[in-house]
Motif scaffolding. Sequence first.
Motif, PDB file in Angstrom:
ATOM      1  N   GLY A 146      53.260  27.886  42.799  1.00 35.03           N
ATOM      2  CA  GLY A 146      52.747  26.746  43.550  1.00 35.03           C
ATOM      3  C   GLY A 146      51.653  27.164  44.514  1.00 35.03           C
ATOM      4  N   LEU A 147      51.679  26.617  45.731  1.00 38.50           N
ATOM      5  CA  LEU A 147      50.618  26.884  46.705  1.00 38.50           C
ATOM      6  C   LEU A 147      50.692  28.280  47.308  1.00 38.50           C
ATOM      7  N   ASP A 148      51.681  29.058  46.903  1.00 35.71           N
ATOM      8  CA  ASP A 148      51.733  30.473  47.296  1.00 35.71           C
ATOM      9  C   ASP A 148      51.045  31.369  46.265  1.00 35.71           C
ATOM     10  N   ALA A 149      50.448  30.764  45.253  1.00 35.53           N
ATOM     11  CA  ALA A 149      49.836  31.539  44.168  1.00 35.53           C
ATOM     12  C   ALA A 149      48.709  32.422  44.697  1.00 35.53           C
ATOM     13  N   ALA A 150      48.711  33.660  44.241  1.00 36.08           N
ATOM     14  CA  ALA A 150      47.641  34.612  44.556  1.00 36.08           C
ATOM     15  C   ALA A 150      47.549  35.581  43.388  1.00 36.08           C
ATOM     16  N   VAL A 151      46.329  35.843  42.931  1.00 36.13           N
ATOM     17  CA  VAL A 151      46.128  36.738  41.790  1.00 36.13           C
ATOM     18  C   VAL A 151      45.215  37.884  42.215  1.00 36.13           C
ATOM     19  N   GLU A 152      45.666  39.095  41.934  1.00 38.49           N
ATOM     20  CA  GLU A 152      44.846  40.290  42.138  1.00 38.49           C
ATOM     21  C   GLU A 152      44.300  40.709  40.773  1.00 38.49           C
ATOM     22  N   PHE A 153      42.997  40.810  40.661  1.00 37.42           N
ATOM     23  CA  PHE A 153      42.355  41.205  39.407  1.00 37.42           C
ATOM     24  C   PHE A 153      41.909  42.655  39.507  1.00 37.42           C
ATOM     25  N   ASP A 154      42.000  43.393  38.400  1.00 40.94           N
ATOM     26  CA  ASP A 154      41.527  44.769  38.393  1.00 40.94           C
ATOM     27  C   ASP A 154      40.099  44.858  37.842  1.00 40.94           C
ATOM     28  N   VAL A 155      39.361  43.774  38.014  1.00 35.16           N
ATOM     29  CA  VAL A 155      37.939  43.711  37.676  1.00 35.16           C
ATOM     30  C   VAL A 155      37.248  42.894  38.770  1.00 35.16           C
ATOM     31  N   THR A 156      35.934  42.976  38.802  1.00 32.95           N
ATOM     32  CA  THR A 156      35.162  42.096  39.670  1.00 32.95           C
ATOM     33  C   THR A 156      34.842  40.841  38.871  1.00 32.95           C
ATOM     34  N   ILE A 157      35.394  39.705  39.283  1.00 31.44           N
ATOM     35  CA  ILE A 157      35.381  38.528  38.413  1.00 31.44           C
ATOM     36  C   ILE A 157      34.000  37.913  38.255  1.00 31.44           C
ATOM     37  N   GLU A 209      21.786  51.330  43.162  1.00 31.97           N
ATOM     38  CA  GLU A 209      23.124  51.270  42.585  1.00 31.97           C
ATOM     39  C   GLU A 209      23.922  50.182  43.294  1.00 31.97           C
ATOM     40  N   LEU A 210      24.784  49.517  42.547  1.00 37.08           N
ATOM     41  CA  LEU A 210      25.698  48.537  43.123  1.00 37.08           C
ATOM     42  C   LEU A 210      27.096  49.139  43.088  1.00 37.08           C
ATOM     43  N   PHE A 211      27.576  49.549  44.263  1.00 38.23           N
ATOM     44  CA  PHE A 211      28.934  50.075  44.354  1.00 38.23           C
ATOM     45  C   PHE A 211      29.912  48.908  44.361  1.00 38.23           C
ATOM     46  N   ASP A 212      30.877  48.971  43.464  1.00 35.40           N
ATOM     47  CA  ASP A 212      31.761  47.846  43.167  1.00 35.40           C
ATOM     48  C   ASP A 212      33.202  48.340  43.229  1.00 35.40           C
ATOM     49  N   ALA A 213      34.057  47.629  43.973  1.00 34.23           N
ATOM     50  CA  ALA A 213      35.452  48.046  44.101  1.00 34.23           C
ATOM     51  C   ALA A 213      36.220  47.911  42.795  1.00 34.23           C
ATOM     52  N   GLY A 214      35.713  47.105  41.863  1.00 37.35           N
ATOM     53  CA  GLY A 214      36.427  46.903  40.606  1.00 37.35           C
ATOM     54  C   GLY A 214      37.708  46.117  40.780  1.00 37.35           C
ATOM     55  N   ARG A 215      37.748  45.235  41.763  1.00 38.14           N
ATOM     56  CA  ARG A 215      38.926  44.386  41.970  1.00 38.14           C
ATOM     57  C   ARG A 215      38.486  43.089  42.642  1.00 38.14           C
ATOM     58  N   SER A 216      39.315  42.064  42.536  1.00 37.76           N
ATOM     59  CA  SER A 216      39.013  40.745  43.082  1.00 37.76           C
ATOM     60  C   SER A 216      40.322  40.048  43.404  1.00 37.76           C
ATOM     61  N   THR A 217      40.224  38.972  44.180  1.00 34.34           N
ATOM     62  CA  THR A 217      41.405  38.151  44.455  1.00 34.34           C
ATOM     63  C   THR A 217      41.035  36.671  44.389  1.00 34.34           C
ATOM     64  N   ILE A 218      41.985  35.862  43.951  1.00 33.76           N
ATOM     65  CA  ILE A 218      41.907  34.405  44.065  1.00 33.76           C
ATOM     66  C   ILE A 218      43.249  33.945  44.637  1.00 33.76           C
ATOM     67  N   ARG A 219      43.205  33.095  45.674  1.00 31.88           N
ATOM     68  CA  ARG A 219      44.451  32.632  46.296  1.00 31.88           C
ATOM     69  C   ARG A 219      44.209  31.298  47.001  1.00 31.88           C
ATOM     70  N   GLU A 221      37.544  36.436  46.444  1.00 31.65           N
ATOM     71  CA  GLU A 221      36.862  37.537  47.123  1.00 31.65           C
ATOM     72  C   GLU A 221      36.590  38.683  46.161  1.00 31.65           C
ATOM     73  N   ILE A 222      35.431  39.336  46.384  1.00 28.17           N
ATOM     74  CA  ILE A 222      35.080  40.589  45.714  1.00 28.17           C
ATOM     75  C   ILE A 222      34.569  41.548  46.780  1.00 28.17           C
ATOM     76  N   TYR A 223      34.397  42.838  46.393  1.00 26.85           N
ATOM     77  CA  TYR A 223      34.084  43.867  47.379  1.00 26.85           C
ATOM     78  C   TYR A 223      33.038  44.809  46.781  1.00 26.85           C
ATOM     79  N   GLU A 224      31.867  44.870  47.427  1.00 19.88           N
ATOM     80  CA  GLU A 224      30.773  45.637  46.843  1.00 19.88           C
ATOM     81  C   GLU A 224      29.689  45.895  47.879  1.00 19.88           C
ATOM     82  N   ARG A 225      28.706  46.708  47.472  1.00 15.21           N
ATOM     83  CA  ARG A 225      27.569  46.985  48.355  1.00 15.21           C
ATOM     84  C   ARG A 225      26.470  47.651  47.548  1.00 15.21           C
ATOM     85  N   VAL A 226      25.228  47.255  47.787  1.00 19.25           N
ATOM     86  CA  VAL A 226      24.092  47.848  47.095  1.00 19.25           C
ATOM     87  C   VAL A 226      23.465  48.929  47.967  1.00 19.25           C
ATOM     88  N   VAL A 227      23.028  50.019  47.334  1.00 18.71           N
ATOM     89  CA  VAL A 227      22.297  51.084  48.027  1.00 18.71           C
ATOM     90  C   VAL A 227      21.019  51.369  47.256  1.00 18.71           C
TER      91      VAL A 227
END
Length: 293
Positions: free
Chosen positions: A38-49, A246-256, A275-281
């Motif tokens: 239900g409204l407690d749903a949260a998904v952790e992805f092991d990719v950047t969606i 280069e785009l440094f990418d955490a390789g994970r994401s969340t939807i909640r 949410e995703i997590y990354e940074r360009v250098v």
Amino acid sequence: MAIPGPSEVKRTLADVVADRKTQMSPGGRFVEAYQKDGLDAAVEFDVTITDSVSSHRRKPRYPTRNMFKIVNLSAEDRRFYYHETTARPDDPEVPHGRERRELANHFHMSPVPELLTTTAWVQLPDGLWEDPVAFEAFINSRLVLRLSTAENYTILCGETGLLGMPGVTRLTSKAPFSSTILAACDEVEQMGCTADGLVLNPVDYYRYLETSQLIDTLERNGVFIVRTRLVEPGTALVGDFGHGAELFDAGRSTIRFAEAPAGTFSEPGIAVKAEIYERVVLNLPFTFFLVTL
């Protein structure tokens, strides 16, 4: 020399899209979680969606991330990255440095910087969750695409975005060409690199379509073009995206499901956050030019 087998051959974009069709979409995963929690749903992805965003339009429009060499930090143990700076005024001349400027560059190493969080929000229309297929389509088509737009902002305009990075040069002269874009492409090649990417505002993209053959010429010569509102009209970013950054990418994401910050929406409602997590250098900042069109 052994001929590489099918699994070793680099996949085309069409192959990637075909593979994604066999996998459950981010929206499908989240709908499954909602049906369970239900409204407690949260998904952790092991990719950047946002990497799942591919254009099915007859006229493709690609996100900025597609221009970069992506370093997946969840799969690659990277602690440092290299970068170069051009010769200083008081440096001694090096052999052949006039015709091959890069020979006088200075080499540097820095730690991989802290990644940034990119966030997107949507509100669910009342009752949409009662139709799992529509719910999945909404998450894929609205939340993930909004996240892709937010990612464009992080990469281009955010606190460490390309448009404000030290080393990106402003170029206003088009000599000896008819366009500052072509002048920037030449400057990149004079440093021993290749201008393989162009980011510009849609108004300029369509202005060029209307008045010249420049867009067609660039695309036929292998320049990857991204059009986005996040670049100011009358300017464009030209660079060697394949080797110069280069785009440094955490390789994970969340939807909640989450409570949106005040002012996020104009009315109350059930909100979903991604949410995703990354940074360009920049490895080679001197291969990027912000041009005045």
